[in-house]
Design a protein around this motif. Sequence first.
Motif: not given
Length: 1012
Positions: A475, A500-501, A519
Amino acid sequence: MKIWCCLCFAGEEEDDEEEVGEEDKGEVMREGVFGDTGNPEGRIGNDEDTEQLGPAANRSGRDEQLRRFEDAVVAMRGSGHWDGAARAGSLFSRFRISRGSDGEASSASAAAAPTGVEDRDRDSHSKRAKVHLDCHDYHFATAVSSNAENSTSSQERDYHISQGSSPSTNQMFYHTLTMTDGGDKNLSEFTDGNDDDGHESDTLRTEDLESRMDLTDDLLHMVFSFLDHINLCRAARVCKQWRAASAHEDFWKCLNFENRNISMEQFEDMCRRYPNATEVNISGAPAIHLLVMRAVSSLRNLEVLTLGRGQLGDTFFHALADCYLLKRLNVNDATLGNGIQEVQINHDSLRHLQLTKCRVMRVSVRCPQLETMSLKRSNMAQAVLNCPLLRELDIGSCHKLSDAAVRSAATSCPQLESLDMSNCSCVSDETLREIALACANLHFLNASYCPNISLESVRLPMLTVLKLHSCEGITSASMAAISYSSMLEVLELDNCSLLTSVSLDLPRLQNIRLVHCRKFADLNLRSTMLSSIMVSNCPALHRINITSNSLQKLALQKQESLTTLALQCQSLQEVDLTDCESLTNSICEVFSDGGGCPMLKSLVLDNCESLTAVRFCSASLVSLSLVGCRAITALELTCPYLEEVCLDGCDHLERASFCPVGLQSLNLGICPKLNVLSIEAPMMVLLELKGCGVLSEASINCPLLTSLDASFCSQLKDDCLSATTASCPLIESLVLMSCPSIGSDGLYSLRCLPQLTLLDLSYTFLMNLQPVFESCLQLKVLKLQACKYLADSSLEPLYKEGALPALQELDLSYGTLCQSAIEELLACCTHLTHVSLNGCVNMHDLNWGCSGGHLSELPSSYTSSSMSSTENINEPIWQANRLLQNLNCVGCSNIRKVFIPPAARCCHLSSLNLSLSANLKEVDLACFNLCFLNLSNCCSLEILKLECPKLTSLFLQSCNIDEVAVEAAISKCSMLETLDVRFCPKVCSMSMGRLRAACPSLKRIFSSLSPS
């Protein structure tokens, strides 16, 4: 001319019948080649040659033969046929020797055999090729090379020996064939046997057929070094020398029996022959356990051993210790031991171990020198390693290895630098932490498809390559652990579905991959060495911020949500943002001067449909593509080095400014809504504005412009044209078709274009051409199609005042000029080469006879002084030959007769098109150079008279003319090749023969009618 052919035949190794008595050898020398002393052509060479090839042959003779053989080797090598080099024996073994039964030898020894022990030793040392015969039928092909004109030719000739004249097996002979220019005659002498005399039992003497060729071991060794084992075996069948050379141990260091059905006896024989072999591959061979045991016991210099597809017992692994020099062991797809017990591998010098797809319960490896080991795709449950120097470990896809087993195996190797544990689904973060502590030099880690890892609290400071494909636990929080790897160069995060980033500041990062991260929304990278970014199919990505001094190419295609892009890339040269539909106008600032990309040369923004106003100011931009950006209404480019711009699909563009640009050509015809245009292009030579129907303001400053097409610019006015001609003085071609707003003032401005040669004013409302006549003195092509407002007198300056003296092509198609104006124009403007009068409804007969053309009304200035005399009163008005080459009168519905006699002086007319003239009834032509005549669809045509000796193509499609008229017309066309009479109802297909008889030069007749 002499042709030398050295023939060698493979045989067995027996040489006990090789020796020949000295007396017989001397007799051979005395008898010559065929025993025919009276036939000088049957001997080998001349006296000098015989002296060189005698028993005391000097070194220069052998060197010459060696040179010739080396030349042949070089030729074979240059032609790329080394695969067939081993078949060189076919040059020797395929020859068929034919000999008569009367005692004539088919060839003789080129050199008598050396006598004495010294000569035999020298012969053995030279490795001369010995020829053995063990069959009754011999075939050979003689390659005959001629030096007459430095060219090479090949002839294959067959010779046959009857069964009764074949020599005994294992006899050695040398056969040298010599032929002169009368080769056929000599060949007949060679084969001229007298079978009817009952001499079929005569045999060739060994002395006559003893073969020697000076080939050193070094030369053969060099040649054979290019061959694989199969071709070496083929070469061994040529002769004993080649057999010995091909069996050299240098060529058999590696014994490769992969997927070969080799028996134990054959394998033992190979091991005895080549005890110094260093590499053995018996993967896929039957009974690999027995074979490998024999290899281990026989080959003491074995360094590489490859096995597979079978079962290896415990005795093999115990015997490995006896192979002291073994460096590499490869085992693939095999069962180790009995598959349910531990297998121990102990070796003190083994460096590389590969056990892939192996079936074993437990493996224990104790190899103190081992450097690399692969257990990939093996179904073992535990691996115990005692390899203190191990640097690379691959346990990928070992699904049965538990987390503890992976931890134990990796941590026992403190020098580990590379670890691949992909698809080991049991691996946890705890194992990674222990590996990080135990293996401080770990540089490469592949943990792809390990769903349980998140890199929490994992610190790998020396890591350079990290692959984390499809790791569901990765993540944005994992980036904190990755950021500790300050030496990281390659990072792959494909298919990390929860990511996500990414925000990383890694000074050595060079390559990053982010593919199919559904995502993933934010990318923030800072790396001075970043050179490659692969971001694809990340639908949620909307923001990218990249800082790099090494990145040269950036491709972010199909990032539909990307709205913000910030780049500080000093070396970036190429950017592709195709299908980034959410990009806004702010992207222009990124790629303009001061935006962070000072070296940018190529920018692709295709199908970025959110762009509405594009403004670039860049001193480096060379290529810009805005294809499919349909929402753009304003474009402003200040790019002095811009050489290419593509605007296809920008059909809503209204205002465009190119000031300044380095463009050489520009097409804005695909922008129908463009109404304001400003161009400053010092290098532009071609500008197309065709179809810009609402363009009303145009400022064009292109000093090198040579061609301007402003067709259908209906709003273009005189002031705009005047300004353009003033700033573009080099224009040569100007197209103003369908520009109704152009008037006399605009045409007078054309005097600023001294090099103007082509002017198209078709479909305009012009009533007066005087501005053109006064301004365009160098005009060569003038097109006035459908200028229906021109008066009949508008062209009088052409044929009364001599206006436009350089004019060559004139197009008056679909105009309203009267018959007299056309006739006078054609009569007086003899300098015209191309005239088009298509669709001129006021044009009637085209009669260039003595009484036609309203000659009495012609101006006196065009009447020669000779016309006033009574002797020349019947001569036509024109005295000089016409320069007319092409005349087109297509669709002139009122024309009824065309008459061009020799007096018309149409010496240059080569093409005449009168098709679709429905009322044309009579055509009478006498044109010496006419090559093409089209009368198709002249349905009223009845009379056709042709005196055109150079006519090659005649088209009469859908004409109502009968076959008699056609036959008479073509009879005087001696060079006619193509005749088209399709859909001519009065021409029967049965008459094609008559037409061919009337015109023998016909090659093609097109007819659509079937025989009645």
